[in-house]
Design a protein around this motif. Structure first.
Motif, PDB file in Angstrom:
ATOM      1  N   THR A  78      19.235  58.824  33.731  1.00 40.80           N
ATOM      2  CA  THR A  78      17.954  58.652  34.766  1.00 40.80           C
ATOM      3  C   THR A  78      18.926  57.294  35.727  1.00 40.80           C
ATOM      4  O   THR A  78      19.195  57.286  36.481  1.00 40.80           O
ATOM      5  N   ARG A  82      20.552  57.573  39.147  1.00 41.67           N
ATOM      6  CA  ARG A  82      20.211  55.676  39.952  1.00 41.67           C
ATOM      7  C   ARG A  82      21.210  54.787  40.265  1.00 41.67           C
ATOM      8  O   ARG A  82      21.041  54.756  41.542  1.00 41.67           O
ATOM      9  N   HIS A  93      17.450  67.317  52.357  1.00 39.97           N
ATOM     10  CA  HIS A  93      16.035  67.670  51.266  1.00 39.97           C
ATOM     11  C   HIS A  93      15.612  65.902  51.374  1.00 39.97           C
ATOM     12  O   HIS A  93      15.345  64.960  50.373  1.00 39.97           O
ATOM     13  N   LEU A  95      12.249  64.250  52.467  1.00 39.16           N
ATOM     14  CA  LEU A  95      10.574  64.317  51.996  1.00 39.16           C
ATOM     15  C   LEU A  95       9.950  64.078  53.951  1.00 39.16           C
ATOM     16  O   LEU A  95      10.804  62.857  54.295  1.00 39.16           O
ATOM     17  N   ARG A  97       7.165  63.812  54.882  1.00 40.11           N
ATOM     18  CA  ARG A  97       6.171  63.050  55.205  1.00 40.11           C
ATOM     19  C   ARG A  97       6.407  61.639  55.155  1.00 40.11           C
ATOM     20  O   ARG A  97       5.572  60.738  55.481  1.00 40.11           O
ATOM     21  N   PHE A 110      12.158  53.549  43.309  1.00 36.64           N
ATOM     22  CA  PHE A 110      12.012  53.867  42.021  1.00 36.64           C
ATOM     23  C   PHE A 110      12.853  53.382  40.907  1.00 36.64           C
ATOM     24  O   PHE A 110      12.884  53.121  39.692  1.00 36.64           O
TER      25      PHE A 110
ATOM     26  N   GLU B   5       2.456  50.999  44.418  1.00 36.14           N
ATOM     27  CA  GLU B   5       3.446  51.959  45.274  1.00 36.14           C
ATOM     28  C   GLU B   5       3.194  53.340  44.699  1.00 36.14           C
ATOM     29  O   GLU B   5       3.584  54.292  45.424  1.00 36.14           O
ATOM     30  N   PHE B   9       2.045  56.024  47.090  1.00 33.32           N
ATOM     31  CA  PHE B   9       3.152  57.279  47.066  1.00 33.32           C
ATOM     32  C   PHE B   9       2.162  59.159  47.332  1.00 33.32           C
ATOM     33  O   PHE B   9       3.041  59.709  47.946  1.00 33.32           O
ATOM     34  N   ALA B  12       0.520  59.660  50.037  1.00 30.40           N
ATOM     35  CA  ALA B  12       1.016  60.030  51.363  1.00 30.40           C
ATOM     36  C   ALA B  12       1.496  61.306  50.671  1.00 30.40           C
ATOM     37  O   ALA B  12       1.539  62.398  51.505  1.00 30.40           O
ATOM     38  N   ALA B  13       1.331  61.796  49.537  1.00 33.63           N
ATOM     39  CA  ALA B  13       2.432  63.365  49.164  1.00 33.63           C
ATOM     40  C   ALA B  13       0.973  63.956  49.649  1.00 33.63           C
ATOM     41  O   ALA B  13       1.100  65.784  50.177  1.00 33.63           O
ATOM     42  N   ARG B 302       6.681  71.948  45.380  1.00 34.15           N
ATOM     43  CA  ARG B 302       7.870  71.537  45.729  1.00 34.15           C
ATOM     44  C   ARG B 302       8.873  70.848  44.962  1.00 34.15           C
ATOM     45  O   ARG B 302       9.106  69.578  44.455  1.00 34.15           O
ATOM     46  N   ALA B 304      11.738  71.113  44.795  1.00 37.08           N
ATOM     47  CA  ALA B 304      13.012  70.715  45.439  1.00 37.08           C
ATOM     48  C   ALA B 304      12.318  69.020  44.958  1.00 37.08           C
ATOM     49  O   ALA B 304      13.697  68.206  45.050  1.00 37.08           O
ATOM     50  N   GLU B 305      11.446  68.905  45.979  1.00 37.86           N
ATOM     51  CA  GLU B 305      10.726  67.378  45.635  1.00 37.86           C
ATOM     52  C   GLU B 305      11.249  66.500  44.405  1.00 37.86           C
ATOM     53  O   GLU B 305      12.305  65.875  44.678  1.00 37.86           O
ATOM     54  N   GLY B 307      13.185  68.212  42.074  1.00 36.02           N
ATOM     55  CA  GLY B 307      15.046  67.692  41.783  1.00 36.02           C
ATOM     56  C   GLY B 307      15.158  66.286  42.899  1.00 36.02           C
ATOM     57  O   GLY B 307      16.267  65.597  42.309  1.00 36.02           O
ATOM     58  N   LEU B 308      14.835  66.536  43.801  1.00 35.88           N
ATOM     59  CA  LEU B 308      15.580  65.405  44.829  1.00 35.88           C
ATOM     60  C   LEU B 308      15.278  64.349  44.073  1.00 35.88           C
ATOM     61  O   LEU B 308      16.196  63.141  44.207  1.00 35.88           O
ATOM     62  N   LEU B 309      13.830  64.075  43.954  1.00 34.66           N
ATOM     63  CA  LEU B 309      13.358  62.080  43.285  1.00 34.66           C
ATOM     64  C   LEU B 309      14.503  62.093  42.008  1.00 34.66           C
ATOM     65  O   LEU B 309      14.833  60.798  41.483  1.00 34.66           O
ATOM     66  N   ALA B 314      14.554  58.319  39.560  1.00 40.80           N
ATOM     67  CA  ALA B 314      13.660  58.735  39.095  1.00 40.80           C
ATOM     68  C   ALA B 314      13.373  59.790  37.952  1.00 40.80           C
ATOM     69  O   ALA B 314      14.097  60.590  37.828  1.00 40.80           O
ATOM     70  N   GLN B 318       8.618  58.767  35.673  1.00 36.66           N
ATOM     71  CA  GLN B 318       7.762  58.155  37.189  1.00 36.66           C
ATOM     72  C   GLN B 318       7.761  59.683  37.741  1.00 36.66           C
ATOM     73  O   GLN B 318       6.308  59.248  38.166  1.00 36.66           O
TER      74      GLN B 318
END
Lengths: 240, 399
Positions: A78, A82, A93, A95, A97, A110, B5, B9, B12-13, B302, B304-305, B307-309, B314, B318
């Motif tokens: 991780t 990062r 990809h 987000l 929102r 993160f 935070e 987050f 917002a989701a 989500r 893909a989200e 995966g992205l995180l 992340a 997290q």
């Protein structure tokens, strides 16, 4: 920077084992610009995800900056994702929102970077890709090329040493694709190691090296008439 | 990444799928509102019943002869030493915390006026009884005060007995016969209904001494006490027991308080309230399943989200926390909305029925809110774990 040594990635599909990556060995030095080409299903994405520490080889060794990734704990991988590796995807990809700025802030969120610093560095990264005026737009208010540039800003905001781009122009028209590639190459000239997965021969031709994958196997293509042996390449660290 | 935070987050989701979020919030809100409303009703019923009992005289102490534990037969016959009028006098005069005391002798006899007669319980007592039992009179007065040993020929009739014997005629001053004895009617009770096992509308009161002679008894059925303050009940109980044990040279009486009955009723009704709360909690579990469903849909939508995180660094922890916080936000919001609805419902009910003291108990409100948050987290764990266990590679390759 990257050393692959007889790397295999095998998935069980029912009773059968599918070899997505077979006996791949390769070296990529820091600061290189390489292209990874091959037909769909040849294992390019799988290899890319192994390189990005999102996946682990089933067999073989993958050394990133001299550390064997397969042996690292999840928390260490991780940390690598990062701090050392940036990703750019074909479908961006982002987000939906979050604003452009919010999306660029995400990796720092993160990583635990404070709010003020996050804002500042994200704004700076957006300036770098020429989108400072679009910072407060949401992805659906941006064009494809702009979205990909936001994704690039997000990928480099943590100052990684390796940028992995999976078909970065695959979803863009020719001119914005050209802009995106120019941006990536500019970052490469500043020292970022760049590996681009692509179908597009024109994009591949811009790289200094072209690695071709076919049915899970990796072959290095001769470039500009000067043939080089497979899996050659300069590497800082020798085999331990 | 701070918790604040993380909450921002997750919030917002949730804004990304408002309708789904609102529906699962509504599910939790209904559950919490029903817990709050039902416990308020239960607690209202409890305090209503306890209040009614207290109005009957919660400072009442009853002394009965014989040492009874749980069996009902001991007071009759089995007692080694019986209660006497002297015991009554001693209790009334020598226990200072006792405000008033009344002896009770019980028999059954036919009361006659002219041609008409009616067999009723005849209770022998003194003037104090009316105050100890808070009796009110429809006409005339109760037995006259004086030495309990005096006896006398006064009689007070229950309202039904008076109506049966006299119809519309005025019974005051009339002479009635009870068995072979003649009495003069001095009062008629106001309607009262049943209390302590007697129908106060269908009986007659005569002086204690007269009743003892009439029924050929040397002993009392009960001594009733009324003390000044509710808090003194236990002390009075102790002192009366000691005094009578002293007089009888043995612990041969049983002293009970109405307090014990109120406590029993109160705990029965509290149990009922808890049962209601338990039933209402089932709807919370259903709401929890609703949250789980929403979160599962959200997680698979989500991929893909997730995966992205992971790709942007992340950790699994997290990602897990992000989804758990989302679930907890849904249930906490639902809990708060439900509390609001529940309190409003109870308020509305009290507007319509002001005599019913329904108030949502604070313990129930706190418990409901905690339960809501716990339900959200508990039912969010599984979807969140699925999110972290997902293969990010497959998700990222797709649109």
């Amino acid at each position: 920077m990257i050393e692959l040594d007889d790397v295999w990635r095998t998935y069980p599909v029912g009773e059968v084992e599918v070899h997505a990556v077979r006996a791949v060995s390769a070296r990529i030095a820091g600061g290189e610009h390489a292209a990874l080409v091959g037909p769909s299903g040849s294992g390019k994405s799988t290899l890319l995800h192994i390189l990005g520490c999102l996946d682990r080889p089933t067999r073989g060794r993958y050394l990133f900056k001299g550390r064997e990734v397969g042996q690292l704990a999840e928390a260490e991988r991780t940390r690598l994702r990062r701090h050392d590796i940036g990703f750019v995807f074909q479908f961006f990809h982002l987000l939906p929102r979050l604003t452009a700025l919010g999306n660029v802030e995400l990796p720092m969120l993160f990583a635990g970077v404070g709010r003020e610093e996050r804002r500042e560095r994200a704004a700076q990264a957006l300036r770098r890709v020429g989108l400072e005026r679009r910072a407060h737009h949401r992805p659906d208010q941006l064009s494809g090329g702009e979205r990909q540039r936001v994704a690039i800003a997000r990928a480099v905001v943590m100052s990684p040493s390796l940028l992995l781009a999976d078909e970065p122009t695959g979803n863009l028209d020719r001119s914005s694709g050209g802009e995106v590639m120019a941006l990536l190459e500019e970052m490469n000239r500043e020292g970022l190691t760049l590996l681009v997965v692509t179908h597009d021969p024109a994009i591949a031709a811009r790289a200094r090296r072209v690695l071709r994958m076919d049915d899970g196997r990796l072959v290095e293509e001769a470039k500009g008439g000067s043939p080089s042996p497979p899996a050659a390449g300069v590497t800082g660290a020798g085999d331990p | 990444m701070s918790l604040l935070e993380m909450v921002a987050f997750a919030a917002a989701a949730l804004r990304g799928h408002r309708l789904r979020a609102a529906l699962s919030v509504a599910g939790v809100a209904i559950g919490i509102a029903s817990v709050v409303t039902l416990t308020a009703l239960g607690e209202g019923a409890r305090s209503y019943v306890v209040g009614e009992f207290a109005a009957l005289g919660s400072n009442l102490v009853i002394v009965l002869p014989g040492k009874v534990e749980t069996s009902g037969h001991a007071p009759f016959g089995g007692a080694e030493r019986e209660l006497t009028l002297d015991d009554y006098r001693a209790v009334a005069q020598r226990v200072p915390l006792v405000r008033r005391a009344a002896p009770l002798v019980v028999g059954s006899e036919t009361v006659r006026w002219g041609e008409r007669g009616r067999a009723v319980p005849v209770l022998g007592t003194t003037a104090e009884f009316a105050e100890v039992r808070r009796l009110r009179l429809a006409a005339g007065r109760f037995l006259s005060p004086g030495d309990p040993d005096q006896g006398g020929n006064e009689i007070v009739l229950g309202v039904k007995l008076a109506r049966e014997l006299f119809g519309h005629a005025n019974p005051l001053g009339e002479a009635v016969r009870v068995g072979a004895w003649r009495f003069r009617v001095v009062g008629v009770l106001a309607p009262r209904g049943r209390s302590l096992g007697f129908d106060f509308d269908d009986l007659a009161f005569v002086p204690a001494r007269t009743a003892m002679r009439m029924f050929n008894r040397a002993s009392l059925f009960r001594i009733l006490l009324d003390c000044h303050r509710h808090e003194d009940l236990e002390r009075v109980k102790r002192e009366v027991t000691t005094l009578l044990a002293d007089r009888h040279r043995a612990e041969a009486v049983t002293v009970i308080t109405q307090d014990a009955m109120i406590t029993a009723f109160s705990s029965i009704l509290r149990a009922l309230t808890l049962a209601l709360a338990g039933i209402a909690s089932v709807s919370l579990v259903v709401a929890g399943v609703g949250i789980m469903n929403v979160m599962l849909v959200s997680v698979s939508e989500r991929r893909a989200e997730v995966g992205l995180l992971k790709a942007v660094g992340a950790s699994n922890g997290q990602v897990l926390t992000a989804f758990l916080v989302e679930a907890a936000l849904l249930s906490t919001l639902g809990g708060l909305v439900g509390l609001g609805i529940g309190v409003a419902l109870v308020r509305g009910l009290v507007e319509v029925f002001p005599e019913f003291p329904a108030v949502p108990p604070p313990w129930a409100m706190a418990a409901a809110l905690v339960l809501a948050v716990v339900v959200g987290i508990a039912f969010g764990v599984w979807p969140a774990r699925r999110a972290t266990a997902m293969d990010p590679v497959a998700a990222l390759a797709r649109r």
